[in-house]
Design a protein around this motif. Sequence first.
Motif, PDB file in Angstrom:
ATOM      1  N   VAL A 113       0.764  -1.411  -0.061  1.00 48.10           N
ATOM      2  CA  VAL A 113      -0.049  -0.166  -0.007  1.00 48.10           C
ATOM      3  C   VAL A 113       0.679   1.301   0.173  1.00 48.10           C
ATOM      4  O   VAL A 113       0.625   2.181  -0.759  1.00 48.10           O
ATOM      5  CB  VAL A 113      -1.085   0.080   1.100  1.00 48.10           C
ATOM      6  N   LEU A 114       2.061   1.261   0.777  1.00 51.46           N
ATOM      7  CA  LEU A 114       2.728   2.362   0.870  1.00 51.46           C
ATOM      8  C   LEU A 114       3.645   2.668  -0.463  1.00 51.46           C
ATOM      9  O   LEU A 114       3.438   3.691  -0.947  1.00 51.46           O
ATOM     10  CB  LEU A 114       3.832   2.374   1.991  1.00 51.46           C
ATOM     11  N   ALA A 115       3.998   1.417  -1.175  1.00 51.13           N
ATOM     12  CA  ALA A 115       4.564   1.668  -2.451  1.00 51.13           C
ATOM     13  C   ALA A 115       3.620   2.234  -3.369  1.00 51.13           C
ATOM     14  O   ALA A 115       4.027   2.974  -4.273  1.00 51.13           O
ATOM     15  CB  ALA A 115       5.118   0.180  -2.885  1.00 51.13           C
ATOM     16  N   VAL A 116       2.689   1.734  -3.614  1.00 50.81           N
ATOM     17  CA  VAL A 116       1.439   2.362  -4.473  1.00 50.81           C
ATOM     18  C   VAL A 116       1.155   3.629  -4.188  1.00 50.81           C
ATOM     19  O   VAL A 116       1.272   4.519  -5.199  1.00 50.81           O
ATOM     20  CB  VAL A 116       0.149   1.292  -4.575  1.00 50.81           C
ATOM     21  N   LEU A 117       0.762   3.848  -3.014  1.00 48.26           N
ATOM     22  CA  LEU A 117       0.551   5.461  -2.715  1.00 48.26           C
ATOM     23  C   LEU A 117       1.740   6.345  -2.973  1.00 48.26           C
ATOM     24  O   LEU A 117       1.540   7.392  -3.572  1.00 48.26           O
ATOM     25  CB  LEU A 117      -0.006   5.566  -1.218  1.00 48.26           C
ATOM     26  N   ALA A 118       2.920   5.772  -2.611  1.00 47.92           N
ATOM     27  CA  ALA A 118       4.135   6.733  -3.034  1.00 47.92           C
ATOM     28  C   ALA A 118       4.278   7.089  -4.294  1.00 47.92           C
ATOM     29  O   ALA A 118       4.725   8.231  -4.993  1.00 47.92           O
ATOM     30  CB  ALA A 118       5.252   6.167  -2.204  1.00 47.92           C
ATOM     31  N   HIS A 119       3.853   5.925  -5.208  1.00 47.44           N
ATOM     32  CA  HIS A 119       4.210   6.108  -6.488  1.00 47.44           C
ATOM     33  C   HIS A 119       3.040   7.186  -7.218  1.00 47.44           C
ATOM     34  O   HIS A 119       3.128   8.111  -8.134  1.00 47.44           O
ATOM     35  CB  HIS A 119       4.195   4.601  -7.358  1.00 47.44           C
ATOM     36  N   LEU A 120       2.019   6.908  -6.795  1.00 54.67           N
ATOM     37  CA  LEU A 120       0.527   7.626  -7.064  1.00 54.67           C
ATOM     38  C   LEU A 120       0.998   9.282  -6.560  1.00 54.67           C
ATOM     39  O   LEU A 120       0.859  10.194  -7.523  1.00 54.67           O
ATOM     40  CB  LEU A 120      -0.668   7.368  -6.747  1.00 54.67           C
ATOM     41  N   LEU A 121       1.466   9.281  -5.555  1.00 54.82           N
ATOM     42  CA  LEU A 121       1.692  10.645  -5.024  1.00 54.82           C
ATOM     43  C   LEU A 121       2.973  11.349  -5.792  1.00 54.82           C
ATOM     44  O   LEU A 121       2.801  12.578  -5.935  1.00 54.82           O
ATOM     45  CB  LEU A 121       1.960  10.664  -3.374  1.00 54.82           C
ATOM     46  N   GLY A 122       4.053  10.637  -5.831  1.00 52.94           N
ATOM     47  CA  GLY A 122       5.039  11.341  -6.571  1.00 52.94           C
ATOM     48  C   GLY A 122       4.704  11.572  -8.211  1.00 52.94           C
ATOM     49  O   GLY A 122       5.077  12.605  -8.633  1.00 52.94           O
ATOM     50  N   GLY A 123       4.044  10.840  -8.771  1.00 56.41           N
ATOM     51  CA  GLY A 123       3.323  10.955 -10.179  1.00 56.41           C
ATOM     52  C   GLY A 123       2.519  12.134 -10.170  1.00 56.41           C
ATOM     53  O   GLY A 123       2.632  12.775 -11.057  1.00 56.41           O
ATOM     54  N   ALA A 124       1.525  12.504  -9.151  1.00 57.60           N
ATOM     55  CA  ALA A 124       0.867  13.382  -8.975  1.00 57.60           C
ATOM     56  C   ALA A 124       1.520  14.783  -8.861  1.00 57.60           C
ATOM     57  O   ALA A 124       1.191  15.674  -9.521  1.00 57.60           O
ATOM     58  CB  ALA A 124      -0.292  13.461  -8.081  1.00 57.60           C
ATOM     59  N   ALA A 125       2.638  14.577  -8.044  1.00 58.32           N
ATOM     60  CA  ALA A 125       3.481  15.959  -7.772  1.00 58.32           C
ATOM     61  C   ALA A 125       4.056  16.300  -9.021  1.00 58.32           C
ATOM     62  O   ALA A 125       4.131  17.510  -9.647  1.00 58.32           O
ATOM     63  CB  ALA A 125       4.323  15.527  -6.628  1.00 58.32           C
ATOM     64  N   ILE A 126       4.699  15.222  -9.752  1.00 61.84           N
ATOM     65  CA  ILE A 126       5.449  15.472 -10.981  1.00 61.84           C
ATOM     66  C   ILE A 126       4.287  16.295 -11.972  1.00 61.84           C
ATOM     67  O   ILE A 126       4.744  17.161 -12.665  1.00 61.84           O
ATOM     68  CB  ILE A 126       5.947  14.391 -11.632  1.00 61.84           C
ATOM     69  N   LEU A 127       3.118  15.590 -12.148  1.00 62.21           N
ATOM     70  CA  LEU A 127       2.192  16.071 -13.276  1.00 62.21           C
ATOM     71  C   LEU A 127       1.700  17.472 -12.661  1.00 62.21           C
ATOM     72  O   LEU A 127       1.733  18.610 -13.411  1.00 62.21           O
ATOM     73  CB  LEU A 127       0.923  15.412 -13.016  1.00 62.21           C
ATOM     74  N   SER A 128       1.446  17.802 -11.467  1.00 57.25           N
ATOM     75  CA  SER A 128       1.167  19.149 -10.943  1.00 57.25           C
ATOM     76  C   SER A 128       2.325  19.958 -11.148  1.00 57.25           C
ATOM     77  O   SER A 128       1.947  21.262 -11.817  1.00 57.25           O
ATOM     78  CB  SER A 128       0.961  18.977  -9.626  1.00 57.25           C
ATOM     79  N   GLY A 129       3.423  19.790 -11.091  1.00 55.02           N
ATOM     80  CA  GLY A 129       4.692  20.519 -11.436  1.00 55.02           C
ATOM     81  C   GLY A 129       4.939  20.833 -12.750  1.00 55.02           C
ATOM     82  O   GLY A 129       5.372  22.067 -13.351  1.00 55.02           O
ATOM     83  N   SER A 130       4.293  20.014 -13.721  1.00 50.42           N
ATOM     84  CA  SER A 130       4.544  20.088 -14.986  1.00 50.42           C
ATOM     85  C   SER A 130       3.391  20.949 -15.766  1.00 50.42           C
ATOM     86  O   SER A 130       3.762  21.289 -16.909  1.00 50.42           O
ATOM     87  CB  SER A 130       4.845  18.693 -15.746  1.00 50.42           C
ATOM     88  N   VAL A 131       2.381  21.099 -15.148  1.00 53.79           N
ATOM     89  CA  VAL A 131       1.420  21.864 -15.809  1.00 53.79           C
ATOM     90  C   VAL A 131       1.032  23.144 -15.045  1.00 53.79           C
ATOM     91  O   VAL A 131       0.234  24.159 -15.912  1.00 53.79           O
ATOM     92  CB  VAL A 131      -0.057  20.981 -15.543  1.00 53.79           C
ATOM     93  N   LEU A 132       1.763  23.369 -14.182  1.00 58.05           N
ATOM     94  CA  LEU A 132       1.427  24.703 -13.505  1.00 58.05           C
ATOM     95  C   LEU A 132       2.437  25.712 -14.177  1.00 58.05           C
ATOM     96  O   LEU A 132       3.385  25.303 -14.974  1.00 58.05           O
ATOM     97  CB  LEU A 132       2.059  24.833 -12.008  1.00 58.05           C
ATOM     98  N   THR A 133       2.241  27.074 -14.167  1.00 54.55           N
ATOM     99  CA  THR A 133       3.072  28.046 -14.615  1.00 54.55           C
ATOM    100  C   THR A 133       4.553  28.102 -13.909  1.00 54.55           C
ATOM    101  O   THR A 133       4.586  28.012 -12.644  1.00 54.55           O
ATOM    102  CB  THR A 133       2.357  29.524 -14.369  1.00 54.55           C
ATOM    103  N   TRP A 134       5.264  28.076 -15.018  1.00 57.71           N
ATOM    104  CA  TRP A 134       6.782  28.086 -14.639  1.00 57.71           C
ATOM    105  C   TRP A 134       7.455  29.522 -14.505  1.00 57.71           C
ATOM    106  O   TRP A 134       7.847  29.754 -13.915  1.00 57.71           O
ATOM    107  CB  TRP A 134       7.721  27.380 -15.470  1.00 57.71           C
ATOM    108  N   ALA A 135       6.949  30.239 -15.572  1.00 60.34           N
ATOM    109  CA  ALA A 135       7.527  31.685 -15.583  1.00 60.34           C
ATOM    110  C   ALA A 135       6.220  32.386 -16.358  1.00 60.34           C
ATOM    111  O   ALA A 135       5.771  31.877 -17.060  1.00 60.34           O
ATOM    112  CB  ALA A 135       8.671  31.657 -16.576  1.00 60.34           C
TER     113      ALA A 135
END
Length: 186
Positions: free
Chosen positions: A7-29
């Motif tokens: 469960v910890l491995a699955v949740l950590a992968h999902l949270l990591g992917g969500a953080a990367i995706l959030s960082g990739s769609v937000l305004t950078w500059a």
Amino acid sequence: MRARGRVLAVLAHLLGGAAILSGSVLTWATVMPPDAGAIELDGTTVAPALAPVALTIGALGLALTLARPLVARVLAIVGVAMVGVGGTHLAQRLAGLDGTIADAASAATGVTTLDATATTTAAPALAVVGLVLALAAAIWTFATAGAWQRRQAVQRFERAESGLAWDALDDGEDPTATRGPEAEDR
């Protein structure tokens, strides 16, 4: 520990992917040319490879819900490779962020030489946090996959002789045929 490790491995992968995706769609500059309105550059413009990396890491997390220990370890290796791809791409884009912002702003305005001020945001840091979390999740998966609870096969037990008409049919007998003295009493 067994169920919690998965469960910890699955949740950590999902949270990591969500953080990367959030960082990739937000305004950078935000670029403010002198003769034009403000231009916002999001992560998909500046670092386009982060969104596919994020989706792949999330899919790896979902695949871990069904994976056996050996497959989970292979998925962990793929996760480390995806973090490497995303980290390399992000590092290259951050190292040349000023040039990338200038190129993207020039392309958006059509002006080849653009003298403008730019303000950056913390969105790349969110992508970095997601990559670190995904790397930790992949390492955790590889280290603990052997202890994950394996799904047990369902055993089916057959009854010996129930005396039901259905069992007689299964045995190739006619349940309506007379069987002996007790059948004549009916």
